[in-house]
Design a protein around this motif. Sequence first.
Motif, PDB file in Angstrom:
ATOM      1  N   LEU A 106       0.751  -1.496  -0.068  1.00 47.79           N
ATOM      2  CA  LEU A 106      -0.303  -0.136   0.245  1.00 47.79           C
ATOM      3  C   LEU A 106       0.764   0.713  -0.316  1.00 47.79           C
ATOM      4  CD1 LEU A 106      -3.099  -1.105   2.891  1.00 47.79           C
ATOM      5  CD2 LEU A 106      -2.920  -1.078   0.631  1.00 47.79           C
ATOM      6  N   THR A 107       1.954   1.396  -0.145  1.00 44.50           N
ATOM      7  CA  THR A 107       3.059   2.492  -0.289  1.00 44.50           C
ATOM      8  C   THR A 107       2.346   3.097  -1.452  1.00 44.50           C
ATOM      9  OG1 THR A 107       4.507   1.164  -2.684  1.00 44.50           O
ATOM     10  CG2 THR A 107       5.444   0.902   0.103  1.00 44.50           C
ATOM     11  N   ASP A 108       1.890   3.373  -2.410  1.00 47.56           N
ATOM     12  CA  ASP A 108       1.338   4.558  -2.583  1.00 47.56           C
ATOM     13  C   ASP A 108      -0.069   5.062  -2.423  1.00 47.56           C
ATOM     14  OD1 ASP A 108       3.118   3.850  -5.288  1.00 47.56           O
ATOM     15  OD2 ASP A 108       1.558   2.122  -6.365  1.00 47.56           O
ATOM     16  N   ILE A 109      -0.721   4.694  -1.375  1.00 45.07           N
ATOM     17  CA  ILE A 109      -1.934   5.538  -0.712  1.00 45.07           C
ATOM     18  C   ILE A 109      -1.065   5.464   0.335  1.00 45.07           C
ATOM     19  CG2 ILE A 109      -3.241   4.786  -2.059  1.00 45.07           C
ATOM     20  CD1 ILE A 109      -4.254   2.855   0.390  1.00 45.07           C
ATOM     21  N   ALA A 110       0.330   5.002   0.841  1.00 44.26           N
ATOM     22  CA  ALA A 110       0.397   5.481   2.553  1.00 44.26           C
ATOM     23  C   ALA A 110       1.093   6.998   2.595  1.00 44.26           C
ATOM     24  CB  ALA A 110       1.956   4.931   2.670  1.00 44.26           C
ATOM     25  N   PRO A 111       1.006   6.922   1.703  1.00 47.60           N
ATOM     26  CA  PRO A 111       1.378   9.181   2.268  1.00 47.60           C
ATOM     27  C   PRO A 111      -0.220   9.932   2.125  1.00 47.60           C
ATOM     28  CG  PRO A 111       2.480   8.970   0.715  1.00 47.60           C
ATOM     29  CD  PRO A 111       1.803   7.453   0.721  1.00 47.60           C
ATOM     30  N   LEU A 112      -1.316   9.711   1.693  1.00 48.21           N
ATOM     31  CA  LEU A 112      -2.522  10.105   2.119  1.00 48.21           C
ATOM     32  C   LEU A 112      -3.368  10.017   2.905  1.00 48.21           C
ATOM     33  CD1 LEU A 112      -4.552  11.256   0.502  1.00 48.21           C
ATOM     34  CD2 LEU A 112      -5.503   8.736  -0.576  1.00 48.21           C
ATOM     35  N   ILE A 113      -2.882   8.548   3.986  1.00 45.06           N
ATOM     36  CA  ILE A 113      -2.861   7.518   5.008  1.00 45.06           C
ATOM     37  C   ILE A 113      -3.141   8.674   6.226  1.00 45.06           C
ATOM     38  CG2 ILE A 113      -3.365   6.165   6.626  1.00 45.06           C
ATOM     39  CD1 ILE A 113      -2.987   4.187   4.110  1.00 45.06           C
ATOM     40  N   VAL A 114      -1.089   9.267   5.779  1.00 42.76           N
ATOM     41  CA  VAL A 114      -0.593  10.040   6.908  1.00 42.76           C
ATOM     42  C   VAL A 114      -1.510  11.299   6.486  1.00 42.76           C
ATOM     43  CG1 VAL A 114       1.434  10.940   7.202  1.00 42.76           C
ATOM     44  CG2 VAL A 114       1.350   8.078   7.111  1.00 42.76           C
ATOM     45  N   ALA A 115      -1.487  12.332   5.748  1.00 47.62           N
ATOM     46  CA  ALA A 115      -1.709  12.817   5.665  1.00 47.62           C
ATOM     47  C   ALA A 115      -3.415  13.012   6.079  1.00 47.62           C
ATOM     48  CB  ALA A 115      -2.135  13.040   4.098  1.00 47.62           C
ATOM     49  N   ILE A 116      -4.016  11.925   6.435  1.00 52.52           N
ATOM     50  CA  ILE A 116      -5.345  12.055   6.357  1.00 52.52           C
ATOM     51  C   ILE A 116      -5.579  12.066   8.088  1.00 52.52           C
ATOM     52  CG2 ILE A 116      -7.762  10.021   7.092  1.00 52.52           C
ATOM     53  CD1 ILE A 116      -7.374   9.617   4.122  1.00 52.52           C
ATOM     54  N   GLY A 117      -4.146  10.673   8.484  1.00 54.30           N
ATOM     55  CA  GLY A 117      -4.348  10.990  10.190  1.00 54.30           C
ATOM     56  C   GLY A 117      -4.337  12.677  10.665  1.00 54.30           C
ATOM     57  N   VAL A 118      -2.762  13.199   9.767  1.00 54.56           N
ATOM     58  CA  VAL A 118      -2.720  14.596  10.377  1.00 54.56           C
ATOM     59  C   VAL A 118      -3.389  15.496  10.767  1.00 54.56           C
ATOM     60  CG1 VAL A 118      -1.159  16.363   9.867  1.00 54.56           C
ATOM     61  CG2 VAL A 118      -0.440  13.982   9.877  1.00 54.56           C
ATOM     62  N   ILE A 119      -4.372  15.580   9.551  1.00 50.25           N
ATOM     63  CA  ILE A 119      -5.362  16.251   9.254  1.00 50.25           C
ATOM     64  C   ILE A 119      -6.711  16.452  10.523  1.00 50.25           C
ATOM     65  CG2 ILE A 119      -7.765  17.307   7.770  1.00 50.25           C
ATOM     66  CD1 ILE A 119      -5.974  16.324   5.294  1.00 50.25           C
ATOM     67  N   MET A 120      -6.892  15.386  10.588  1.00 50.89           N
ATOM     68  CA  MET A 120      -7.920  14.470  11.828  1.00 50.89           C
ATOM     69  C   MET A 120      -7.524  15.017  13.139  1.00 50.89           C
ATOM     70  SD  MET A 120      -9.467  10.991  13.209  1.00 50.89           S
ATOM     71  CE  MET A 120      -9.829  10.360  11.143  1.00 50.89           C
ATOM     72  N   GLN A 121      -5.812  14.378  13.345  1.00 47.80           N
ATOM     73  CA  GLN A 121      -5.254  15.625  14.729  1.00 47.80           C
ATOM     74  C   GLN A 121      -5.788  16.891  14.643  1.00 47.80           C
ATOM     75  OE1 GLN A 121      -1.595  13.949  15.240  1.00 47.80           O
ATOM     76  NE2 GLN A 121      -1.843  12.476  17.444  1.00 47.80           N
ATOM     77  N   LEU A 122      -5.548  17.163  13.873  1.00 52.93           N
ATOM     78  CA  LEU A 122      -4.874  18.477  13.984  1.00 52.93           C
ATOM     79  C   LEU A 122      -6.200  19.810  14.453  1.00 52.93           C
ATOM     80  CD1 LEU A 122      -2.661  19.930  11.576  1.00 52.93           C
ATOM     81  CD2 LEU A 122      -2.242  19.438  13.648  1.00 52.93           C
ATOM     82  N   VAL A 123      -7.291  18.863  13.317  1.00 53.05           N
ATOM     83  CA  VAL A 123      -8.767  19.869  13.422  1.00 53.05           C
ATOM     84  C   VAL A 123      -9.766  19.257  14.668  1.00 53.05           C
ATOM     85  CG1 VAL A 123     -11.059  19.975  12.051  1.00 53.05           C
ATOM     86  CG2 VAL A 123      -8.918  19.556  11.029  1.00 53.05           C
ATOM     87  N   SER A 124      -9.472  17.487  14.721  1.00 53.67           N
ATOM     88  CA  SER A 124     -10.099  17.374  16.003  1.00 53.67           C
ATOM     89  C   SER A 124      -9.886  17.837  17.410  1.00 53.67           C
ATOM     90  CB  SER A 124     -11.011  15.918  15.617  1.00 53.67           C
ATOM     91  OG  SER A 124     -12.041  15.519  16.744  1.00 53.67           O
ATOM     92  N   LYS A 125     -11.111  17.887  18.433  1.00 53.36           N
ATOM     93  CA  LYS A 125     -10.928  17.942  19.688  1.00 53.36           C
ATOM     94  C   LYS A 125     -11.597  16.881  20.272  1.00 53.36           C
ATOM     95  CE  LYS A 125      -9.664  22.609  18.370  1.00 53.36           C
ATOM     96  NZ  LYS A 125      -7.810  22.684  18.564  1.00 53.36           N
ATOM     97  N   LYS A 126     -11.584  15.894  19.870  1.00 59.14           N
ATOM     98  CA  LYS A 126     -12.039  14.816  20.700  1.00 59.14           C
ATOM     99  C   LYS A 126     -10.748  13.714  20.610  1.00 59.14           C
ATOM    100  CE  LYS A 126     -17.027  14.655  19.585  1.00 59.14           C
ATOM    101  NZ  LYS A 126     -17.889  14.418  19.266  1.00 59.14           N
ATOM    102  N   ARG A 127     -10.559  13.623  21.922  1.00 61.22           N
ATOM    103  CA  ARG A 127      -9.322  12.388  21.969  1.00 61.22           C
ATOM    104  C   ARG A 127      -9.842  11.357  21.602  1.00 61.22           C
ATOM    105  NH1 ARG A 127      -5.226  12.190  26.264  1.00 61.22           N
ATOM    106  NH2 ARG A 127      -3.918   9.945  25.514  1.00 61.22           N
ATOM    107  N   LYS A 128     -10.361  10.789  21.209  1.00 60.08           N
ATOM    108  CA  LYS A 128     -11.148   9.795  20.555  1.00 60.08           C
ATOM    109  C   LYS A 128     -10.422   9.658  18.904  1.00 60.08           C
ATOM    110  CE  LYS A 128     -12.967   4.971  20.642  1.00 60.08           C
ATOM    111  NZ  LYS A 128     -12.991   4.151  21.819  1.00 60.08           N
ATOM    112  N   HIS A 129     -10.928  10.877  18.514  1.00 63.20           N
ATOM    113  CA  HIS A 129     -10.488  10.640  17.072  1.00 63.20           C
ATOM    114  C   HIS A 129      -8.939  11.440  17.283  1.00 63.20           C
ATOM    115  CE1 HIS A 129     -14.556  12.858  15.951  1.00 63.20           C
ATOM    116  NE2 HIS A 129     -14.973  11.370  16.513  1.00 63.20           N
TER     117      HIS A 129
END
Length: 541
Positions: A106-129
């Motif tokens: 899944l190396t081609d989409i790995a950077p996208l997965i990281v990007a989604i995770g980083v955006i989620m961490q920056l945008v959401s204030k919920k601990r679960k997210h």
Amino acid sequence: MEFALIAGVLGGLALFIYGMNLMGNGLQKVAGDGLKRLIEVLTKNKYLGVLVGTVVTMLIQSSSATTVMVVGFVNASLMNLTQAIGVIMGANIGTTVTAQLVAFKLTDIAPLIVAIGVIMQLVSKKRKHSDIAEVLIGFGILFIGMHTMSSVLKPLAAEPFFTNLLMDLENPVLGLFVGLGMTLMIQSSSATIGLLIAVASTGALSLAVAFPILFGDNIGTCVTALLSSIGANRTAKRAALMHLIFNITGALIFMVLIYTTPLIPWIQSLSAGSVERQIANAHTIFNVTNTLIMLPFAGFFVYAVEKLIPIKDYEKEFMPIKHLDSRIIMETPSIAVGLGVKEVVEMGKFVRENLRLSKEALVNKNVQSIKEVHEKEKIIDTMAHEITNHLIELSNQEISDSQKLKITSLISNVTSLERIGDLAEDIVEHAENVIEDNIEFTNTAVDELNFMFDKVIVSIDTAIEAFETEDEVLVEKVTFLEDEVDNLEKTFRKQHIKRLNAKECAPKASIVFLDIIGYLERISDHAVKIATGLEEEEFDA
């Protein structure tokens, strides 16, 4: 060229391990208390233990961590060796999931997965997210690390020295020791297999060469648990040794199978176009088959380690701390929070028993009870000290906000229980004076003391159960009992002063009586704190 190669492999491997650990930590936090409840299931039988070991290892992404946790459970007497062998076998199966994930490329989409995770961490204030984002970031970094290793290793496929080196590994015994050595250095069989798949992606490594290396990886992963068992009791050492014996036996079985059966051609036929997938499948088949073959003989492994590491009678010492263990705290903190509750409940039982003994000592002038209270008070103090230290260590781990609040409540309850223990000892000191000075209470005073003691003991029992089960009905019952004890203290105090004025009791007996009912009223206050989880300043406010 050599520097770039070494830097690329080490950097890719570092990213792989970091991503795997990050993903495991995130999964563990997402699972939370569910992971603790899952572990409790394994008290039933070894077959469920295999399931639990598999699932837990999939979540924490490390068979070594699961086995270290098992050593901790055995050391804490939470698990016997028959249960432990099931979890260990399951851990070996669970660790194959990482290799299966890596083989998906899944190396081609790995950077996208990281990007989604980083955006989620920056945008959401919920601990679960944030926890889910951690899983995604770790998952993506794992594949980026894998891609880095594969990219720098690919040019080696055309280098004669590299192909000659791999040809030398066609000796299965040498391959086994290479796998063992790699895992000893990296301290992660999943990372070693990830590196193996990266080498296979160059096209220069066959399954026949990779298989014995896999065997060595599985043996090497036992070393972490063996090191963890240093300083543990002999039963925990048995659990670690059992893991080693199981994995060595499995390696020997498959060493025979790959040369006496068409096993390798069959695995190759399952995914003919991908050596990476063949290695992942081989790893899974190896561990699942070993479990199926050896699980019925689990009793033999237990018998073997009991003979190899015998426990003498003089080594069976009392352990004040049964549940919390630094190994569990470090490897699976979310599980350790639940075990902290069990530990505080155990301490509560000791305190409750000391209160009962203090009643025996005072009312019945029982000298033996006085001695037992002093002995148990030392244990209670030790428990309070060790539990608090473990809870502070646990609070510094990566756990959810709700679990941190639970730890605060646990520390508060340890303090309340220790104070109840101190008050029980204060009661016993009065009992010693009563016996020494031959002080006699009136029959009415004895009846009142018995009644109030019994009421407070029920309050402590209910408080401990309310704390353990988080039952609001029981919390209300403790609060009601506390009001009753307050009223009893006031009523008995007035009645006793009347008896004193009427010269129905001696002044010395009066002083002891009034002190005791005061102690009992304070104990009922602590019972409310235990049931509700309130801290001292919250309660006093």
